[in-house]
Scaffold this active site. Structure first.
Site, PDB file in Angstrom:
ATOM      1  N   MET A  56     -10.013   7.249  -0.131  1.00 41.81           N
ATOM      2  CA  MET A  56     -10.915   7.509   1.255  1.00 41.81           C
ATOM      3  C   MET A  56     -11.555   8.785   1.007  1.00 41.81           C
ATOM      4  O   MET A  56     -11.005   9.807   0.377  1.00 41.81           O
ATOM      5  CB  MET A  56      -9.928   7.818   2.303  1.00 41.81           C
ATOM      6  CG  MET A  56      -9.088   6.526   2.758  1.00 41.81           C
ATOM      7  SD  MET A  56      -7.829   6.767   3.785  1.00 41.81           S
ATOM      8  CE  MET A  56      -7.271   5.139   3.902  1.00 41.81           C
ATOM      9  N   SER A  69       0.835  -1.396   0.020  1.00 37.67           N
ATOM     10  CA  SER A  69       0.155  -0.036  -0.056  1.00 37.67           C
ATOM     11  C   SER A  69       0.931   1.243  -0.127  1.00 37.67           C
ATOM     12  O   SER A  69       1.828   1.186   0.842  1.00 37.67           O
ATOM     13  CB  SER A  69      -0.762  -0.019   1.292  1.00 37.67           C
ATOM     14  OG  SER A  69      -1.263   1.349   1.344  1.00 37.67           O
ATOM     15  N   MET A 127     -10.202  -6.479   6.822  1.00 43.15           N
ATOM     16  CA  MET A 127      -9.268  -5.403   7.320  1.00 43.15           C
ATOM     17  C   MET A 127      -8.861  -6.135   8.854  1.00 43.15           C
ATOM     18  O   MET A 127      -9.597  -6.704   9.652  1.00 43.15           O
ATOM     19  CB  MET A 127     -10.413  -4.266   7.308  1.00 43.15           C
ATOM     20  CG  MET A 127     -10.787  -3.801   6.123  1.00 43.15           C
ATOM     21  SD  MET A 127      -9.261  -3.139   5.124  1.00 43.15           S
ATOM     22  CE  MET A 127      -8.450  -1.987   6.370  1.00 43.15           C
ATOM     23  N   ASP A 181      -5.383  -6.800   5.062  1.00 44.37           N
ATOM     24  CA  ASP A 181      -4.939  -5.467   4.827  1.00 44.37           C
ATOM     25  C   ASP A 181      -5.092  -4.593   6.429  1.00 44.37           C
ATOM     26  O   ASP A 181      -6.009  -4.638   7.045  1.00 44.37           O
ATOM     27  CB  ASP A 181      -6.138  -4.743   3.984  1.00 44.37           C
ATOM     28  CG  ASP A 181      -5.820  -3.360   3.814  1.00 44.37           C
ATOM     29  OD1 ASP A 181      -6.740  -2.714   2.835  1.00 44.37           O
ATOM     30  OD2 ASP A 181      -4.744  -2.919   3.869  1.00 44.37           O
ATOM     31  N   HIS A 211      -8.950  -0.122  -3.375  1.00 47.41           N
ATOM     32  CA  HIS A 211      -9.640  -0.327  -2.239  1.00 47.41           C
ATOM     33  C   HIS A 211     -10.322   0.913  -1.932  1.00 47.41           C
ATOM     34  O   HIS A 211     -10.008   1.856  -1.426  1.00 47.41           O
ATOM     35  CB  HIS A 211      -8.617  -0.872  -0.989  1.00 47.41           C
ATOM     36  CG  HIS A 211      -9.399  -0.908   0.263  1.00 47.41           C
ATOM     37  ND1 HIS A 211      -8.526  -0.825   1.500  1.00 47.41           N
ATOM     38  CD2 HIS A 211     -10.488  -1.020   0.561  1.00 47.41           C
ATOM     39  CE1 HIS A 211      -9.398  -0.907   2.481  1.00 47.41           C
ATOM     40  NE2 HIS A 211     -10.781  -1.020   1.931  1.00 47.41           N
ATOM     41  N   HIS A 225      -1.446  -1.560  -4.028  1.00 46.63           N
ATOM     42  CA  HIS A 225      -2.459  -1.285  -3.342  1.00 46.63           C
ATOM     43  C   HIS A 225      -2.989   0.023  -3.083  1.00 46.63           C
ATOM     44  O   HIS A 225      -2.013   0.635  -2.528  1.00 46.63           O
ATOM     45  CB  HIS A 225      -2.502  -2.118  -2.036  1.00 46.63           C
ATOM     46  CG  HIS A 225      -3.837  -2.323  -1.229  1.00 46.63           C
ATOM     47  ND1 HIS A 225      -4.946  -2.964  -1.406  1.00 46.63           N
ATOM     48  CD2 HIS A 225      -4.205  -1.211  -0.261  1.00 46.63           C
ATOM     49  CE1 HIS A 225      -5.647  -2.666  -0.482  1.00 46.63           C
ATOM     50  NE2 HIS A 225      -5.500  -1.623   0.200  1.00 46.63           N
ATOM     51  N   MET A 247     -12.760   3.006  -0.008  1.00 49.08           N
ATOM     52  CA  MET A 247     -13.295   3.223   1.363  1.00 49.08           C
ATOM     53  C   MET A 247     -14.123   4.425   1.328  1.00 49.08           C
ATOM     54  O   MET A 247     -13.983   5.462   2.001  1.00 49.08           O
ATOM     55  CB  MET A 247     -12.238   3.375   2.409  1.00 49.08           C
ATOM     56  CG  MET A 247     -11.428   2.167   2.623  1.00 49.08           C
ATOM     57  SD  MET A 247      -9.789   2.356   3.612  1.00 49.08           S
ATOM     58  CE  MET A 247      -8.840   2.436   2.091  1.00 49.08           C
ATOM     59  N   ASP A 255      -5.376   2.855  -1.697  1.00 46.69           N
ATOM     60  CA  ASP A 255      -6.376   3.391  -0.700  1.00 46.69           C
ATOM     61  C   ASP A 255      -7.154   4.595  -1.101  1.00 46.69           C
ATOM     62  O   ASP A 255      -6.686   5.670  -0.794  1.00 46.69           O
ATOM     63  CB  ASP A 255      -5.854   3.324   0.601  1.00 46.69           C
ATOM     64  CG  ASP A 255      -5.429   2.036   1.256  1.00 46.69           C
ATOM     65  OD1 ASP A 255      -4.071   1.982   1.543  1.00 46.69           O
ATOM     66  OD2 ASP A 255      -6.254   0.953   1.034  1.00 46.69           O
TER      67      ASP A 255
HETATM   68  C1  DX5 Z   1      -6.044   1.360   5.815  1.00 48.98           C
HETATM   69  C2  DX5 Z   1      -5.715   0.809   4.516  1.00 48.98           C
HETATM   70  C3  DX5 Z   1      -4.730   0.014   4.302  1.00 48.98           C
HETATM   71  C4  DX5 Z   1      -3.434   0.597   4.827  1.00 48.98           C
HETATM   72  C5  DX5 Z   1      -2.343  -0.261   5.103  1.00 48.98           C
HETATM   73  O1  DX5 Z   1      -7.375   1.930   5.903  1.00 48.98           O
HETATM   74  O2  DX5 Z   1      -6.863   0.096   3.820  1.00 48.98           O
HETATM   75  O3  DX5 Z   1      -4.350  -0.445   3.104  1.00 48.98           O
HETATM   76  O4  DX5 Z   1      -3.073   1.397   4.030  1.00 48.98           O
HETATM   77  O5  DX5 Z   1      -1.227   0.177   5.601  1.00 48.98           O
HETATM   78  P1  DX5 Z   1      -0.354  -0.714   7.113  1.00 48.98           P
HETATM   79  O6  DX5 Z   1       0.359  -1.739   6.312  1.00 48.98           O
HETATM   80  O7  DX5 Z   1       0.397   0.590   7.352  1.00 48.98           O
HETATM   81  O8  DX5 Z   1      -1.301  -0.784   7.985  1.00 48.98           O
HETATM   82 ZN    ZN Z   2      -6.233  -0.651   1.969  1.00 45.27          ZN
END
Ligand code: DX5
Ligand code: ZN
Length: 222
Positions: free
Chosen positions: A36, A7, A136, A174, A65, A32, A67, A34
């Site tokens: 948001m 990520s 998660m 994740d 991903h 990956h 969110m 993220d």
């Molecule tokens: C959190 C994300 C994850 C996060 C993982 O909401 O979905 O993908 O970036 O990062 P680490 O490995 O730092 O927890």
């Molecule tokens: Zn993620």
């Protein structure tokens, strides 16, 4: 086959293109990303223009991903921007079958995400429509959080349920994944590891990636 999906959430956001190139050179399988919306989770990151720009910097599949609330609105935008694997939260979609079907109709792989306290049985009537399940192991919204230990048992239960139905749907894990828990997560049944801070906050991210790849190569999946 176990895949590494780093990520970039914990990378230097002023140099994301270089982060993506580093990951490809170092042997990552996926990137990956993220997404948001500041509503479904209390944070905001990047959108379709950034995804399109990063798509041009790597040949690796983009594992996006979402969110976000109302994921159905965003799915076409991120597919258009270059997302290859698109996961949406079961908790965020009021029309889950429609949204998952849309991802596949567009030609991307469809993933469904479970938050730490969301029970596996919510997948009962959608599991056969998805290409992967993202579990998660932290509460979504931020990188660098601590792994929630009960996730090991949740992945084992999910893996035996999927195998019991003679399905081969990979489990992606994740949040808080690192060199200490990667091998046991693979033994639990995880086949795609998302790793963020353990890579990008390390003094030598390339070394962490090669150690993770050694662990993945040597681990005996369940
Ligand atoms: C959190 C994300 C994850 C996060 C993982 O909401 O979905 O993908 O970036 O990062 P680490 O490995 O730092 O927890
Ligand atoms: Zn993620």
């Amino acid at each position: 086959m176990i895949r590494l999906a780093p990520s970039i959430l914990s990378a230097d956001f002023s140099r994301l293109g270089e982060a993506v190139e580093l990951l490809e050179e170092a042997g990552a399988d996926w990137i990956h990303l993220d997404i948001m919306d500041g509503h479904y989770v209390p944070n905001m990151t990047i959108g379709p223009p950034a995804i399109a720009a990063l798509k041009a910097r790597t040949r690796l599949p983009l594992d996006v991903h979402l969110m976000v609330d109302h994921p159905g609105f965003f799915i076409p935008l991120f597919h258009e921007a270059g997302a290859d694997w698109i996961s949406i939260h079961v908790e965020a979609s009021t029309h889950l079958h429609r949204d998952i079907t849309l991802i596949r109709q567009l030609g991307a792989k469809a993933g469904i995400v479970l938050n730490p306290a969301t029970p596996i049985h919510l997948l009962n009537d959608i599991l056969r429509e998805v290409d992967y399940v993202l579990v998660m192991s932290v509460n979504p919204g931020f990188g660098g959080q601590t792994f929630i230990d009960s996730t090991h048992q949740k992945i084992r239960r999910l893996k035996s349920w999927i195998s019991g139905q003679k399905l081969s749907i990979p489990i992606e894990v994740d949040g808080g994944v690192n060199l200490d828990n990667a091998a046991s997560l693979i033994q639990d049944g995880a086949e795609i590891l998302v790793v963020g801070a353990a890579i990008f906050k390390a003094p030598d991210p390339r070394h962490v990636i090669s150690r993770l790849k050694e662990i993945m190569a040597g681990a005996n999946p369940s």
